[in-house]
Design an enzyme around this catalytic site. Structure first.
Site, PDB file in Angstrom:
ATOM      1  N   SER A 145      97.824 -73.189  -4.492  1.00 51.51           N
ATOM      2  CA  SER A 145      97.586 -72.138  -3.506  1.00 51.51           C
ATOM      3  C   SER A 145      96.109 -71.728  -3.508  1.00 51.51           C
ATOM      4  O   SER A 145      95.245 -72.547  -3.214  1.00 51.51           O
ATOM      5  CB  SER A 145      98.532 -70.959  -3.788  1.00 51.51           C
ATOM      6  OG  SER A 145      98.547 -70.049  -2.718  1.00 51.51           O
ATOM      7  N   ASP A 221     107.934 -73.717   2.453  1.00 51.14           N
ATOM      8  CA  ASP A 221     106.981 -72.732   1.951  1.00 51.14           C
ATOM      9  C   ASP A 221     106.796 -71.654   3.011  1.00 51.14           C
ATOM     10  O   ASP A 221     106.402 -71.950   4.146  1.00 51.14           O
ATOM     11  CB  ASP A 221     105.655 -73.451   1.675  1.00 51.14           C
ATOM     12  CG  ASP A 221     104.631 -72.589   0.959  1.00 51.14           C
ATOM     13  OD1 ASP A 221     104.577 -71.367   1.221  1.00 51.14           O
ATOM     14  OD2 ASP A 221     103.870 -73.141   0.157  1.00 51.14           O
ATOM     15  N   HIS A 254     107.024 -72.238  -2.220  1.00 48.91           N
ATOM     16  CA  HIS A 254     105.682 -72.018  -2.762  1.00 48.91           C
ATOM     17  C   HIS A 254     105.694 -71.771  -4.273  1.00 48.91           C
ATOM     18  O   HIS A 254     104.647 -71.544  -4.869  1.00 48.91           O
ATOM     19  CB  HIS A 254     105.054 -70.823  -2.050  1.00 48.91           C
ATOM     20  CG  HIS A 254     103.559 -70.735  -2.147  1.00 48.91           C
ATOM     21  ND1 HIS A 254     102.716 -71.603  -1.497  1.00 48.91           N
ATOM     22  CD2 HIS A 254     102.750 -69.866  -2.820  1.00 48.91           C
ATOM     23  CE1 HIS A 254     101.456 -71.282  -1.742  1.00 48.91           C
ATOM     24  NE2 HIS A 254     101.448 -70.228  -2.549  1.00 48.91           N
TER      25      HIS A 254
END
Length: 276
Positions: A145, A221, A254
């Site tokens: 991320s 995600d 995620h």
């Protein structure tokens, strides 16, 4: 430096260290996994950068990478995501301030006094690792991320330094995504031209290059595609024939459930490059 944790793991040691950072002007922690091979020889290093709200703990407690790093003889260093402490500027929002350093050097106050994560990552931490741990000098970098943004951006800005790069769900074009726009405005000011040296898509478009790179993105995600904009980087890399592999995974989100499902692939990918 002070060692805070030491745990036996697959014949090696998972450690956490604390030190006073001259770059960030605060106390910082970082994690080091020493594979069993490090007891009698120098080994390559994989640097890991975590995402928003994370610390040096997330990778080492959730990903399950130690089994593979032990097998392949790889040191893994996980740094924190920002400067820390009561004297360090912060924000009430979870996506700005402590836990959200974006791996750049801030130029705007109150952030500029401590938020120099780029210099910390590219200068201070490698110097510490080289001085205190059995590194053979070969390096790779990975992240998740915000940390995927950091891994890609740092590699693009330091050609030849890393043998390989990988990322899970990276923020590839922070100048074009809400998370990045908020952070860049706070840390760097409102002139978006000054943001481009910290933006992976922009760096690729400017002609910067990458070593062999692996990027995984989960299609379930919740931050894809608005915040992560993966295809922007894919198009830019394809246009310049960069050696980047993009993989898209149905059903994965995620979280570290996603990371733990594919961390073996990433460790083996880096080992192949680091041992070449």
């Amino acid at each position: 430096m002070t060692r805070l944790e030491r745990h036996a793991s697959f014949g090696g040691w998972q450690e956490v260290w604390q030190h006073t950072s001259e770059t960030l002007d605060c106390e910082m922690k970082f994690a080091v996994y020493l594979p069993p091979q490090a007891a009698h020889q120098s080994v390559p290093v994989l640097y890991w950068l975590s995402g928003l709200t994370c610390s040096e703990q997330n990778l080492i407690t959730k990903a399950g990478f130690q089994r593979y790093a032990a097998e392949l003889g790889m040191m893994v260093v996980a740094i924190d995501t920002s400067p820390r402490g009561e004297q360090v500027a912060d924000d009430d929002a979870w996506d700005l301030g402590q836990g959200a350093g974006f791996y750049l050097n801030a130029t705007q106050q109150p952030w500029a006094s401590h938020y120099a994560m780029y210099d910390y990552l590219t200068k201070e931490i490698p110097t510490l690792i080289g001085a205190h741990f059995p590194s053979n000098g070969r390096q790779a970098i990975a992240g998740h991320s915000m940390g995927g943004h950091g891994a890609l951006m740092v590699a693009l800005n330091n050609p030849g330094r890393f043998e390989s790069v990988s990322a899970f769900a990276p923020i590839v074009a922070p100048s074009q995504a809400p998370w990045g726009q908020k952070a860049f405005t706070a840390y760097l000011g409102s002139d978006s031209h000054l943001w481009q040296q910290w933006d992976s898509v922009s760096l690729v478009e400017q002609g910067h290059t990458l070593p062999v790179t692996l990027i995984d993105q989960g299609l379930a995600d919740p931050f894809y595609p608005q915040q992560l904009t993966t295809e922007l980087l894919e198009s830019a890399c394809q246009a310049r024939a960069l050696p980047v592999t993009f993989r898209y995974h149905p059903d994965y989100d995620h979280s570290y459930y996603f990371i733990s499902a594919f961390i073996e692939d990433h460790i083996r990918f880096h080992a192949k490059a680091l041992m070449a």
